[in-house]
Enzyme design. Structure first.
Site, PDB file in Angstrom:
ATOM      1  N   LEU A 135       0.756  -1.103  -0.020  1.00 22.20           N
ATOM      2  CA  LEU A 135      -0.123   0.112  -0.061  1.00 22.20           C
ATOM      3  C   LEU A 135       0.961   1.233  -0.144  1.00 22.20           C
ATOM      4  CD1 LEU A 135      -3.045   1.198   0.041  1.00 22.20           C
ATOM      5  CD2 LEU A 135      -2.608   1.209   2.865  1.00 22.20           C
ATOM      6  N   GLU A 368       1.191   0.764  10.184  1.00 27.91           N
ATOM      7  CA  GLU A 368      -0.329   0.460  10.433  1.00 27.91           C
ATOM      8  C   GLU A 368      -1.103   1.527  11.002  1.00 27.91           C
ATOM      9  OE1 GLU A 368      -1.827  -2.291   9.708  1.00 27.91           O
ATOM     10  OE2 GLU A 368       0.003  -3.541   9.345  1.00 27.91           O
ATOM     11  N   GLY A 369      -0.756   2.984  10.372  1.00 28.89           N
ATOM     12  CA  GLY A 369      -1.113   3.936  11.095  1.00 28.89           C
ATOM     13  C   GLY A 369      -0.445   4.424  12.210  1.00 28.89           C
TER      14      GLY A 369
HETATM   15  C1  LIG Z   1       9.407  -1.756   9.199  1.00 28.25           C
HETATM   16  C2  LIG Z   1       8.297  -1.258   8.237  1.00 28.25           C
HETATM   17  C3  LIG Z   1       7.508  -2.164   7.913  1.00 28.25           C
HETATM   18  C4  LIG Z   1       6.362  -1.787   6.985  1.00 28.25           C
HETATM   19  N1  LIG Z   1       5.707  -2.751   6.507  1.00 28.25           N
HETATM   20  C5  LIG Z   1       4.600  -2.144   5.698  1.00 28.25           C
HETATM   21  C6  LIG Z   1       3.823  -3.080   4.566  1.00 28.25           C
HETATM   22  O1  LIG Z   1       3.920  -4.423   4.774  1.00 28.25           O
HETATM   23  N2  LIG Z   1       2.839  -2.596   3.821  1.00 28.25           N
HETATM   24  C7  LIG Z   1       2.805  -1.318   3.758  1.00 28.25           C
HETATM   25  O2  LIG Z   1       1.982  -0.949   2.691  1.00 28.25           O
HETATM   26  N3  LIG Z   1       3.494  -0.346   4.446  1.00 28.25           N
HETATM   27  C8  LIG Z   1       4.262  -0.766   5.264  1.00 28.25           C
HETATM   28  N4  LIG Z   1       5.161   0.221   6.208  1.00 28.25           N
HETATM   29  C9  LIG Z   1       4.944   1.566   6.039  1.00 28.25           C
HETATM   30  C10 LIG Z   1       4.174   2.212   6.808  1.00 28.25           C
HETATM   31  O3  LIG Z   1       2.912   1.973   7.268  1.00 28.25           O
HETATM   32  C11 LIG Z   1       4.457   3.618   6.968  1.00 28.25           C
HETATM   33  O4  LIG Z   1       5.787   4.064   7.138  1.00 28.25           O
HETATM   34  C12 LIG Z   1       3.490   4.758   7.659  1.00 28.25           C
HETATM   35  O5  LIG Z   1       2.174   4.331   7.190  1.00 28.25           O
HETATM   36  C13 LIG Z   1       3.825   5.908   7.840  1.00 28.25           C
HETATM   37  O6  LIG Z   1       4.321   6.688   6.591  1.00 28.25           O
HETATM   38  P1  LIG Z   1       5.614   7.284   6.201  1.00 28.25           P
HETATM   39  O7  LIG Z   1       6.577   6.593   6.842  1.00 28.25           O
HETATM   40  O8  LIG Z   1       5.665   7.757   4.919  1.00 28.25           O
HETATM   41  O9  LIG Z   1       5.590   8.760   7.329  1.00 28.25           O
HETATM   42  P2  LIG Z   1       4.809  10.096   6.877  1.00 28.25           P
HETATM   43  O10 LIG Z   1       3.420   9.724   6.397  1.00 28.25           O
HETATM   44  O11 LIG Z   1       5.601  10.827   6.225  1.00 28.25           O
HETATM   45  O12 LIG Z   1       4.724  10.642   8.301  1.00 28.25           O
HETATM   46  C14 LIG Z   1       5.824  11.147   8.932  1.00 28.25           C
HETATM   47  C15 LIG Z   1       5.373  12.012  10.200  1.00 28.25           C
HETATM   48  O13 LIG Z   1       4.332  13.081  10.092  1.00 28.25           O
HETATM   49  C16 LIG Z   1       3.219  12.496  10.719  1.00 28.25           C
HETATM   50  N5  LIG Z   1       1.946  12.826  10.021  1.00 28.25           N
HETATM   51  C17 LIG Z   1       1.606  12.485   8.899  1.00 28.25           C
HETATM   52  N6  LIG Z   1       0.365  13.204   8.625  1.00 28.25           N
HETATM   53  C18 LIG Z   1      -0.110  13.728   9.695  1.00 28.25           C
HETATM   54  C19 LIG Z   1      -1.164  14.609   9.855  1.00 28.25           C
HETATM   55  N7  LIG Z   1      -2.133  14.656   8.946  1.00 28.25           N
HETATM   56  N8  LIG Z   1      -1.203  15.068  11.124  1.00 28.25           N
HETATM   57  C20 LIG Z   1      -0.114  14.996  12.250  1.00 28.25           C
HETATM   58  N9  LIG Z   1       1.057  14.153  11.879  1.00 28.25           N
HETATM   59  C21 LIG Z   1       0.978  13.623  10.463  1.00 28.25           C
HETATM   60  C22 LIG Z   1       3.056  11.081  11.127  1.00 28.25           C
HETATM   61  O14 LIG Z   1       2.456  10.808  12.258  1.00 28.25           O
HETATM   62  C23 LIG Z   1       4.568  10.898  11.185  1.00 28.25           C
HETATM   63  O15 LIG Z   1       4.893  11.170  12.641  1.00 28.25           O
HETATM   64  C24 LIG Z   1       6.183  -0.496   6.945  1.00 28.25           C
HETATM   65  C25 LIG Z   1       6.833   0.540   7.510  1.00 28.25           C
HETATM   66  C26 LIG Z   1       8.008   0.164   8.344  1.00 28.25           C
HETATM   67  C27 LIG Z   1       8.877   1.269   8.963  1.00 28.25           C
END
Ligand SMILES: Cc1cc2nc3c(=O)[nH]c(=O)nc-3n(C[C@H](O)[C@H](O)[C@H](O)COP(=O)(O)OP(=O)(O)OC[C@H]3O[C@@H](n4cnc5c(N)ncnc54)[C@H](O)[C@@H]3O)c2cc1C
Length: 389
Positions: A135, A368-369
């Site tokens: 995703l 996962e959020g």
């Molecule tokens: C080891 C690992 C395994 C994973 N496995 C999967 C998987 O199997 N499949 C998959 O699809 N994804 C996976 N993920 C991805 C994970 O779901 C995302 O990293 C996560 O959704 C956060 O997205 P981002 O890292 O782009 O952070 P960002 O969205 O860039 O967020 C960065 C920071 O900004 C904050 N933020 C963002 N928007 C807002 C808002 N509107 N208001 C306040 N704060 C906000 C966030 O809370 C966070 O603190 C994995 C991640 C990791 C690290």
């Protein structure tokens, strides 16, 4: 018998059936016998202990709360207890099982055709096939609604283009459930390993979830047969519904990591003496930390239990599960930090599980959020006002 005595301050076990206690015991023993002896090296060497896949499959851990197609058909309390014990071992191991069951088997079960279910579910349940869930994209994590991956209909195929990243199990997966934008909205597709135009590369350098494979998936004019669309999945809400299933398991799983941290600190502070030959556990500041941990773990257990009962009754809402995931991850992370502190210098050593749990839980807080996003879900639930933008 398990070396782990369990953490039960408020007679939580009295809420569990004989069957649930037996299932927990089986998972607990598996973790003691098969996971704990290998997890330190696996984590240090950044390898996923693949040999455990067949053993976990044989114990019925994959898709354990799903019905039919070889799945164990457990209730959500029993399923949650398995997640708890696995994460007591390592969050990476629980992540593997969450992805396989909640993010790959669940969408097939909920949105797949009968043919897709019959073909994939028994294989995934038995560990003969491994799955991943794509995703997140490089530019869209918390906001997957803006995803760039596209699927365009061309004759009997869908042509997939784009990139997914941070994908657990990516390079070990035989099947990827991939979400992409179509002219009719976001849809889910089954992409099989080896499909021309589908490439995978692993992400290296992680200081968290080291015993778990994390990859990027690349799609360049990748032709997916029409019959590999998840026909029942309509829009982003279907993908988010899968995440709700996985988040439920996380809410239970992290309690296992918290329990391991608490019990490690409790045992250590009883044995170690400082000042007048007195155990650390006899000092008030130390007891305050132990009291905080056991209170929060107990509250977390009761929250998990109630949400599981709502889920079994078909009454659970995504916002309930947001509270479970957010709260239990936060308290587990704090338990890891407090326990590390209570072990002093020894707390930083890999001989103890604390730093490993702490580093893993940093990922669990994000994936996962994120904690923030679940805060906003709860905020919207109580005010009616969405504050994401
Ligand atoms: C080891 C690992 C395994 C994973 N496995 C999967 C998987 O199997 N499949 C998959 O699809 N994804 C996976 N993920 C991805 C994970 O779901 C995302 O990293 C996560 O959704 C956060 O997205 P981002 O890292 O782009 O952070 P960002 O969205 O860039 O967020 C960065 C920071 O900004 C904050 N933020 C963002 N928007 C807002 C808002 N509107 N208001 C306040 N704060 C906000 C966030 O809370 C966070 O603190 C994995 C991640 C990791 C690290």
């Amino acid at each position: 018998m398990s070396r782990f005595p369990g953490v039960d301050y408020l007679m939580f076990d009295s809420l569990l059936s004989e069957e649930a206690l037996l299932i927990r015991q089986t998972a607990r023993q598996f973790v003691d016998d098969r996971v704990l002896p290998v997890i330190r090296d696996a984590y240090n060497n950044a390898v996923f202990p693949k040999h455990l896949i067949a053993e976990m499959a044989a114990l019925g851990f994959f898709g354990a709360n799903l019905e039919g197609y070889g799945c164990a058909g457990l209730n959500n309390i029993e399923y949650g207890l398995i997640m708890q014990e696995l994460e007591r071992g390592d969050s990476g191991l629980r992540s593997f099982v969450s992805v396989q069951g909640a993010l790959v088997m669940y969408p097939l079960h909920a949105y797949g055709s009968e043919e897709q279910k019959r073909h994939w579910l028994p294989k995934l349940q038995s560990g003969a096939a491994i799955g991943c869930f794509g995703l997140t994209e490089p530019d869209f994590g918390s906001n997957p609604s803006a995803m760039r991956a596209t699927a365009v209909k061309s004759g009997a195929n869908w042509i997939l283009n784009g990139e997914k990243t941070w994908i657990t199990n990516g390079s070990v997966a035989d099947l990827a459930i991939v979400w992409a934008r179509t002219s009719e909205g976001i849809r889910g597709f089954l992409v099989e390993k080896g499909t021309p135009g589908y490439g995978v590369s692993d992400i290296h350098g992680k200081l968290s979830m080291r015993a778990s494979v994390t990859s990027s998936l690349h799609f360049a004019d990748c032709a997916i047969p029409d019959e590999n669309e998840l026909r029942g999945a309509k829009g982003l809400k279907s993908a988010l519904n899968c995440l709700t299933q996985a988040r439920f398991g996380i809410g239970w799983g992290v309690l296992g990591a918290a329990m391991d941290c608490y019990e490690t600190a409790r045992a250590y502070t009883l044995a170690r003496k400082q000042f007048d030959d007195k155990p650390l556990a006899g000092h008030q500041l130390v007891q305050e930390k132990l009291a905080w941990m056991i209170t929060e773990i107990t509250k977390g257990q009761l929250l998990a239990m109630h949400v599981a009962k709502l889920k079994d009754a078909g009454k659970v809402e995504a916002a309930h599960i947001s509270m479970l995931k957010r709260n239990n991850v936060a308290i587990a992370l704090e338990c890891a930090r407090l326990s590390r502190d209570l072990l002093g210098a020894n707390g930083i050593m890999d001989e103890y599980p604390l730093m490993r749990h702490m580093c893993n839980l940093e990922t669990v807080k994000t994936y996962e959020g994120t904690d923030h996003i679940h805060t906003l879900v709860i905020g919207e639930r109580v005010t009616g006002v969405p504050a994401y933008r």
